[in-house]
Design an enzyme around this catalytic site. Structure first.
Site, PDB file in Angstrom:
ATOM      1  N   CYS A  49      32.785  13.165  34.565  1.00  0.00           N
ATOM      2  CA  CYS A  49      31.328  13.058  34.672  1.00  0.00           C
ATOM      3  C   CYS A  49      30.838  11.754  34.023  1.00  0.00           C
ATOM      4  CB  CYS A  49      30.661  14.310  34.095  1.00  0.00           C
ATOM      5  SG  CYS A  49      28.935  14.505  34.624  1.00  0.00           S
ATOM      6  N   HIS A 149      33.335  18.639  36.738  1.00  0.00           N
ATOM      7  CA  HIS A 149      33.874  19.164  35.485  1.00  0.00           C
ATOM      8  C   HIS A 149      35.088  20.058  35.743  1.00  0.00           C
ATOM      9  CE1 HIS A 149      30.710  17.790  32.698  1.00  0.00           C
ATOM     10  NE2 HIS A 149      30.021  17.719  33.817  1.00  0.00           N
ATOM     11  N   GLU A 151      37.215  21.168  33.735  1.00  0.00           N
ATOM     12  CA  GLU A 151      37.461  22.125  32.650  1.00  0.00           C
ATOM     13  C   GLU A 151      36.796  23.476  32.889  1.00  0.00           C
ATOM     14  OE1 GLU A 151      33.562  20.174  31.439  1.00  0.00           O
ATOM     15  OE2 GLU A 151      35.365  19.563  32.508  1.00  0.00           O
TER      16      GLU A 151
END
Length: 176
Positions: A49, A149, A151
């Site tokens: 990001c 993202h 994660e």
């Protein structure tokens, strides 16, 4: 790993600040220096990001400061404290395609994106509205940046696994 967060200061790429731009000059200072040190040491880098935005600006690119103004919708922005799933198509033969596959249901939460891509980078994934969602270097050490993202999603953590594998290769090369 360069992570998400506040907007990159527009002065770093020669622009005036948009009314909705929120910067953290302290983060800019440390993360631009961290990226420069990583590049000098040829360390593998995964940029997530804001991290992708830092990489692009550090290498001479620019940003769209408020993406809804450019694409006519806020679908990349997510909800307060949450994410929006954005369909992303990767470029065949790219590192990101090899890692994440030909399409990604990307968890996005960004209102900025790459405008002018740095000459050292290659765009390797796009949203359906044309927004660059991933970029990487064509050669040299592992440098992959994604606007989303990884994660957030267990399946998408393959990108983080690829960074770990690249770091292990880097370690092996240094001790041999």
């Amino acid at each position: 790993m360069l992570t998400g967060g506040a907007d990159v200061a527009p002065a770093r790429y020669g622009a005036s600040e948009h009314a909705l731009t929120y910067t953290r000059p302290d983060r800019d200072e440390s993360e631009f220096e961290l990226f420069a040190l990583a590049r000098a040491a040829r360390l593998p880098v995964l940029a997530v990001c804001r991290g992708l935005q830092v990489v692009n600006v550090a290498l001479g690119g620019t940003l769209v400061q408020h993406l809804p103004d450019a694409v006519g919708h806020a679908e990349h922005s997510g909800t307060v404290g949450g994410f929006t799933v954005t369909e992303v198509v990767t470029v065949a033969g790219s590192k990101v395609a090899a890692i994440a596959g030909p399409q990604v249901k990307a968890n996005c939460h960004h209102h900025q994106a790459i405008d002018v891509l740095a000459t050292e980078l290659v765009a390797t994934a796009h949203a359906t509205d044309g927004t660059i969602e991933a970029a990487e270097t064509a050669d040299g050490p592992f440098l992959v940046g994604v606007q989303w993202h990884p994660e957030v999603d267990a399946v998408d953590r393959r990108l983080i696994g690829a960074l770990v594998a690249a770091a292990e290769d880097y370690r092996r090369e240094r001790i041999s």
